[in-house]
Design a protein around this motif. Structure first.
Motif, PDB file in Angstrom:
ATOM      1  N   UNK A 109       0.816  -1.214   0.000  1.00  0.00           N
ATOM      2  CA  UNK A 109       0.000   0.000   0.000  1.00  0.00           C
ATOM      3  C   UNK A 109       0.852   1.268   0.000  1.00  0.00           C
ATOM      4  N   UNK A 110       1.989   1.249   0.686  1.00  0.00           N
ATOM      5  CA  UNK A 110       2.849   2.438   0.675  1.00  0.00           C
ATOM      6  C   UNK A 110       3.309   2.755  -0.746  1.00  0.00           C
ATOM      7  N   UNK A 111       3.680   1.731  -1.508  1.00  0.00           N
ATOM      8  CA  UNK A 111       4.053   1.932  -2.904  1.00  0.00           C
ATOM      9  C   UNK A 111       2.867   2.463  -3.705  1.00  0.00           C
ATOM     10  N   UNK A 112       1.715   1.823  -3.514  1.00  0.00           N
ATOM     11  CA  UNK A 112       0.484   2.222  -4.202  1.00  0.00           C
ATOM     12  C   UNK A 112       0.162   3.689  -3.949  1.00  0.00           C
ATOM     13  N   UNK A 113       0.199   4.103  -2.678  1.00  0.00           N
ATOM     14  CA  UNK A 113      -0.151   5.472  -2.322  1.00  0.00           C
ATOM     15  C   UNK A 113       0.869   6.484  -2.831  1.00  0.00           C
ATOM     16  N   UNK A 114       2.107   6.028  -3.030  1.00  0.00           N
ATOM     17  CA  UNK A 114       3.153   6.937  -3.512  1.00  0.00           C
ATOM     18  C   UNK A 114       3.194   7.032  -5.035  1.00  0.00           C
ATOM     19  N   UNK A 115       2.441   6.176  -5.715  1.00  0.00           N
ATOM     20  CA  UNK A 115       2.445   6.187  -7.167  1.00  0.00           C
ATOM     21  C   UNK A 115       3.366   5.170  -7.806  1.00  0.00           C
ATOM     22  N   UNK A 116       4.030   4.330  -6.986  1.00  0.00           N
ATOM     23  CA  UNK A 116       4.886   3.279  -7.527  1.00  0.00           C
ATOM     24  C   UNK A 116       4.035   2.095  -8.001  1.00  0.00           C
ATOM     25  N   UNK A 117       4.461   1.414  -9.061  1.00  0.00           N
ATOM     26  CA  UNK A 117       3.655   0.296  -9.568  1.00  0.00           C
ATOM     27  C   UNK A 117       3.901  -1.030  -8.859  1.00  0.00           C
ATOM     28  N   UNK A 118       4.796  -1.066  -7.856  1.00  0.00           N
ATOM     29  CA  UNK A 118       5.122  -2.317  -7.169  1.00  0.00           C
ATOM     30  C   UNK A 118       4.127  -2.603  -6.048  1.00  0.00           C
ATOM     31  N   UNK A 119       2.951  -3.022  -6.429  1.00  0.00           N
ATOM     32  CA  UNK A 119       1.936  -3.490  -5.479  1.00  0.00           C
ATOM     33  C   UNK A 119       1.106  -4.540  -6.196  1.00  0.00           C
ATOM     34  N   UNK A 120       0.338  -5.305  -5.423  1.00  0.00           N
ATOM     35  CA  UNK A 120      -0.385  -6.414  -6.040  1.00  0.00           C
ATOM     36  C   UNK A 120      -1.625  -6.775  -5.244  1.00  0.00           C
ATOM     37  N   UNK A 121      -2.436  -7.604  -5.861  1.00  0.00           N
ATOM     38  CA  UNK A 121      -3.552  -8.278  -5.201  1.00  0.00           C
ATOM     39  C   UNK A 121      -3.101  -9.714  -4.965  1.00  0.00           C
ATOM     40  N   UNK A 122      -3.220 -10.188  -3.746  1.00  0.00           N
ATOM     41  CA  UNK A 122      -2.753 -11.531  -3.401  1.00  0.00           C
ATOM     42  C   UNK A 122      -3.899 -12.316  -2.774  1.00  0.00           C
ATOM     43  N   UNK A 123      -4.203 -13.477  -3.353  1.00  0.00           N
ATOM     44  CA  UNK A 123      -5.265 -14.343  -2.825  1.00  0.00           C
ATOM     45  C   UNK A 123      -4.736 -15.776  -2.765  1.00  0.00           C
ATOM     46  N   UNK A 124      -4.592 -16.296  -1.558  1.00  0.00           N
ATOM     47  CA  UNK A 124      -4.210 -17.687  -1.359  1.00  0.00           C
ATOM     48  C   UNK A 124      -5.421 -18.506  -0.957  1.00  0.00           C
ATOM     49  N   UNK A 125      -5.432 -19.773  -1.317  1.00  0.00           N
ATOM     50  CA  UNK A 125      -6.581 -20.643  -1.046  1.00  0.00           C
ATOM     51  C   UNK A 125      -6.116 -21.887  -0.298  1.00  0.00           C
ATOM     52  N   UNK A 126      -6.793 -22.184   0.802  1.00  0.00           N
ATOM     53  CA  UNK A 126      -6.502 -23.381   1.583  1.00  0.00           C
ATOM     54  C   UNK A 126      -7.767 -24.203   1.767  1.00  0.00           C
TER      55      UNK A 126
END
Length: 294
Positions: A109-126
């Motif tokens: 989120x810090x990258x996201x809020x700063x305008x950097x593209x290094x962020x993601x959506x992560x979904x793990x399944x168990x």
């Protein structure tokens, strides 16, 4: 196999890992589309616990989109999200296996809020605490890592396993020891910084545990490690990395060592089965110090 638009009923069997991956990927794609639609030059931020732990309204909106799609496609699922906490199983027989989705709506989120593209959506399944699928979607970079019960994939292409380089040649993606371990164990953290600087070839901190795990899974780096982490940050990454031929070692801190790896607070993950001893040794020192301070 495409995902049916109709929700599954409680009487249906648990979907196969490939189907669970499709469900998670569908939810991640919707959230990625939402994020790509935003004006990221004017993002307001809030603070959770400190200036190191921020959140935006879009983290919550992304999680809402993901939860809605997961519940539409698998109404009986359990969801553990960074922003909304645990959403228990609904309308499932007591004896039925529990499908849990571990959701980080915006990791980095810090990258996201700063305008950097290094962020993601992560979904793990168990399924009953065993990881069976995971997806990590980098919406701005247009890159998707995923795995079910077959090989790990990078944009749909199988990732070719490779060996972990020796420490002297290794690139490590990590924020370890980071501010949390530094506040908890300042002397040990200082020593760890020195050892990592001297013993490995290079250290880079990307600001997203999920991306660091995905990049190690892809073989773009040799290892990643963190001393304090949450399940939603690592569940998808752990599964993808293992399906790509990598190895993960975890440490329980003062918690229950019998819990699954994705529920443990500290880890070192390597791109191959070979380990980087200095990282394992440093994390073991953190473990011993935590037990001694208990």
């Amino acid at each position: 196999m495409s995902i049916s638009s109709a929700p599954r009923t409680p009487s249906e069997p648990v979907p196969a890992p490939s189907q669970l991956l499709e469900i998670a990927s569908s939810a991640a794609t919707l959230a990625a589309d939402y994020i790509r639609s935003l004006d990221r030059d004017h993002l307001a931020r809030e603070y959770k616990t400190s200036s190191h732990d921020i959140v935006t309204v879009h983290d919550r909106a992304s999680e809402d989109i993901i939860v809605s799609e997961l519940r539409r496609l698998l109404p009986t699922c359990r969801i553990v999200g960074e922003e909304g906490g645990e959403r228990p199983v609904e309308h499932a027989p007591a004896e039925a296996p529990v499908v849990t989705f571990y959701v980080d709506p915006i990791d980095g989120t810090s990258n996201f809020a700063a305008g950097l593209p290094l962020f993601c959506i992560s979904i793990g399944v168990a399924v009953d605490d065993e990881l069976v699928a995971g997806v990590i979607d980098l919406p701005i970079l247009g890159t998707v890592f995923s795995a079910a019960d077959g090989p790990a994939l990078l944009d749909g292409v199988p990732i070719q396993p490779r060996s972990t380089r020796p420490a002297a040649d290794a690139l490590v993606l990590s924020g370890f020891p980071g501010h949390r371990v530094t506040e908890e164990l300042p002397e040990l953290a200082a020593q760890a910084n020195v050892r990592m600087a001297l013993d490995v070839s290079a250290v880079r901190h990307l600001g997203s545990a999920a991306i660091e795990l995905a990049y190690v899974a892809a073989g773009w780096a040799d290892a990643t490690a963190l001393g304090t982490i949450n399940s939603w940050d690592i569940a998808a990454g752990f599964h993808i990395l293992r399906r790509a031929g990598g190895s993960v070692r975890t440490w329980p801190g003062t918690g229950d060592a019998a819990r699954p790896d994705h529920l443990q607070p500290a880890y070192v993950a390597c791109t191959g089965p070979e380990r980087i001893d200095v990282l394992d040794e440093l994390m073991q020192q953190v473990q011993v110090a935590r037990l001694a301070a208990r």
